[in-house]
Design a protein around this motif. Structure first.
Motif, PDB file in Angstrom:
ATOM      1  N   LEU A  79       0.882  -1.286  -0.041  1.00 38.77           N
ATOM      2  CA  LEU A  79       0.295  -0.234   0.299  1.00 38.77           C
ATOM      3  C   LEU A  79       0.522   1.011  -0.159  1.00 38.77           C
ATOM      4  O   LEU A  79       0.648   2.257  -0.849  1.00 38.77           O
ATOM      5  N   GLY A  80       1.810   1.125   0.594  1.00 39.78           N
ATOM      6  CA  GLY A  80       2.590   2.302   1.075  1.00 39.78           C
ATOM      7  C   GLY A  80       3.341   3.242   0.214  1.00 39.78           C
ATOM      8  O   GLY A  80       3.626   3.614  -1.094  1.00 39.78           O
ATOM      9  N   CYS A  81       4.091   1.432  -0.727  1.00 34.42           N
ATOM     10  CA  CYS A  81       4.889   1.987  -1.827  1.00 34.42           C
ATOM     11  C   CYS A  81       4.737   2.212  -3.396  1.00 34.42           C
ATOM     12  O   CYS A  81       4.815   2.458  -3.998  1.00 34.42           O
ATOM     13  N   TYR A  82       3.437   1.499  -3.280  1.00 36.50           N
ATOM     14  CA  TYR A  82       2.590   1.278  -5.187  1.00 36.50           C
ATOM     15  C   TYR A  82       1.766   2.545  -4.592  1.00 36.50           C
ATOM     16  O   TYR A  82       1.352   3.507  -5.477  1.00 36.50           O
ATOM     17  N   GLY A  83       1.130   2.871  -3.064  1.00 33.59           N
ATOM     18  CA  GLY A  83       0.700   4.073  -3.639  1.00 33.59           C
ATOM     19  C   GLY A  83       1.290   5.410  -3.508  1.00 33.59           C
ATOM     20  O   GLY A  83       1.004   6.195  -4.397  1.00 33.59           O
ATOM     21  N   ALA A  84       2.282   5.433  -3.581  1.00 37.28           N
ATOM     22  CA  ALA A  84       3.436   6.311  -3.276  1.00 37.28           C
ATOM     23  C   ALA A  84       4.199   6.753  -4.523  1.00 37.28           C
ATOM     24  O   ALA A  84       3.575   7.445  -5.476  1.00 37.28           O
ATOM     25  N   GLN A  85       4.150   5.666  -5.347  1.00 45.96           N
ATOM     26  CA  GLN A  85       4.441   5.102  -7.391  1.00 45.96           C
ATOM     27  C   GLN A  85       3.441   6.279  -7.309  1.00 45.96           C
ATOM     28  O   GLN A  85       3.973   7.030  -8.536  1.00 45.96           O
ATOM     29  N   LYS A  86       2.478   5.205  -7.855  1.00 50.07           N
ATOM     30  CA  LYS A  86       1.173   6.267  -8.180  1.00 50.07           C
ATOM     31  C   LYS A  86       0.372   7.697  -7.530  1.00 50.07           C
ATOM     32  O   LYS A  86      -0.260   7.964  -8.570  1.00 50.07           O
ATOM     33  N   GLU A  87       1.242   7.910  -6.711  1.00 57.77           N
ATOM     34  CA  GLU A  87       0.355   9.124  -6.641  1.00 57.77           C
ATOM     35  C   GLU A  87      -1.451   8.742  -6.155  1.00 57.77           C
ATOM     36  O   GLU A  87      -1.791   9.578  -6.533  1.00 57.77           O
ATOM     37  N   SER A  88      -1.423   7.471  -5.592  1.00 53.74           N
ATOM     38  CA  SER A  88      -2.482   7.512  -5.913  1.00 53.74           C
ATOM     39  C   SER A  88      -3.403   7.304  -4.154  1.00 53.74           C
ATOM     40  O   SER A  88      -2.720   7.422  -3.118  1.00 53.74           O
ATOM     41  N   LYS A  89      -4.521   8.820  -3.823  1.00 48.88           N
ATOM     42  CA  LYS A  89      -5.127   8.878  -2.687  1.00 48.88           C
ATOM     43  C   LYS A  89      -5.902   7.958  -1.707  1.00 48.88           C
ATOM     44  O   LYS A  89      -5.063   7.906  -0.489  1.00 48.88           O
ATOM     45  N   CYS A  90      -6.550   7.262  -3.052  1.00 49.43           N
ATOM     46  CA  CYS A  90      -7.059   5.992  -2.592  1.00 49.43           C
ATOM     47  C   CYS A  90      -6.140   4.583  -0.876  1.00 49.43           C
ATOM     48  O   CYS A  90      -6.002   4.700   0.165  1.00 49.43           O
ATOM     49  N   LEU A  91      -4.750   4.867  -1.764  1.00 45.58           N
ATOM     50  CA  LEU A  91      -3.802   3.589  -1.246  1.00 45.58           C
ATOM     51  C   LEU A  91      -3.365   4.988  -0.075  1.00 45.58           C
ATOM     52  O   LEU A  91      -3.187   4.158   0.891  1.00 45.58           O
ATOM     53  N   LEU A  92      -3.105   5.411  -0.017  1.00 47.17           N
ATOM     54  CA  LEU A  92      -2.194   6.377   0.455  1.00 47.17           C
ATOM     55  C   LEU A  92      -3.018   6.404   1.857  1.00 47.17           C
ATOM     56  O   LEU A  92      -2.246   6.042   3.567  1.00 47.17           O
TER      57      LEU A  92
END
Length: 263
Positions: A79-92
């Motif tokens: 969640l942290g790695c992919y969310g930061a990479q894709k700049e996804s507010k949902c995952l963050l």
């Protein structure tokens, strides 16, 4: 700060977030793999890490513990790695929520352990004692873990030797594990020198009946609890470090979440 400086700061924190959670993801995968290894081939694991057998991990099923922790770290890291990479507010936000839940659970567990030690003992007794009755002598890895623990920590059962009453081992061997009286044979009335076999350092007194000397042998919970209290400073430092990392991770994820609105 100028827009360029803000963007540079955002990029730096984003990269650090990715690297940090990538490390968590890899650590989770490693723990998950070790947990599966312990479950499949626990005997070889014990041969390699036998010196750690006096730790608190031997009270519970090590394989399942490692698998659960590894799976949780995998989810958090992803969640942290992919969310930061894709700049996804949902995952963050999901990352923030999961870490917050874990942080609250850890604080609650620490309060229970410090303030309600008796309650913790009751909960452990309710969980571990049935496992001892059902799996000791049946599951080879589980049995070996407890044998090494009882031998090295000089304890018998979780609370005391009565944890083995009406158990599979007692019913099939007609006695308690040999580790409860420092012998390789089951402890029962056929061992007239039972009282002689129990080391005095285990808390055995002369008033104890020779065939019931295990009645005064301390359980592993009390022994391990004493070890934890002896090393409370180290344990507290590790817990504080983990809590600081969790707070930092939540702060960084929330910073990235808020900065995405500005972008």
């Amino acid at each position: 700060l100028s827009p360029g400086a803000k963007m540079g700061c955002f990029t730096f924190i984003k990269v650090m977030m990715i690297l940090f959670n990538l490390a968590i993801f890899l650590s989770g995968g490693t723990l998950l793999g070790v947990g599966i290894w312990v479950k499949v081939d626990g005997e070889s694991f014990l041969k390699i890490f036998g010196t750690l057998s006096s730790s608190i991990l031997q009270v519970v099923n090590v394989a399942y513990l490692l698998i659960v922790i590894g799976a949780i770290l995998l989810v958090i890291g992803f969640l942290g790695c992919y969310g930061a990479q894709k700049e996804s507010k949902c995952l963050l936000m999901m990352f923030f929520s999961v870490v917050l839940i874990i942080f609250i659970a850890e604080v609650a567990a620490a309060v229970v352990a410090l303030v309600f030690t008796g309650l913790a003992e009751t909960l452990l007794t309710g969980l571990v004692t049935p496992l001892l009755k059902e799996k000791y002598g049946v599951d080879e890895a589980f049995t070996q873990i407890w044998n090494v623990t009882m031998s090295e920590v000089h304890c018998c059962g979780l609370n005391n030797y009565t944890d083995f009453n009406n158990s599979y081992f007692y019913d099939t061997h007609h006695g308690y594990p040999g580790q409860c009286c420092d012998t390789q044979e089951p402890c029962n009335s056929t061992l007239p020198s039972w009282g002689m076999l129990c080391p005095g350092s285990w808390g055995i007194t002369t008033s104890c009946h020779p065939h019931l000397c295990a009645c005064l042998v301390q359980g592993c919970f009390k022994q391990i609890l004493e070890e934890i209290r002896t090393n409370a400073g180290v344990a507290g430092g590790v817990a504080a470090g983990i809590a600081a990392l969790e707070i930092a991770a939540m702060a960084v994820s929330m910073y990235l979440y808020c900065r995405l609105d500005e972008k």
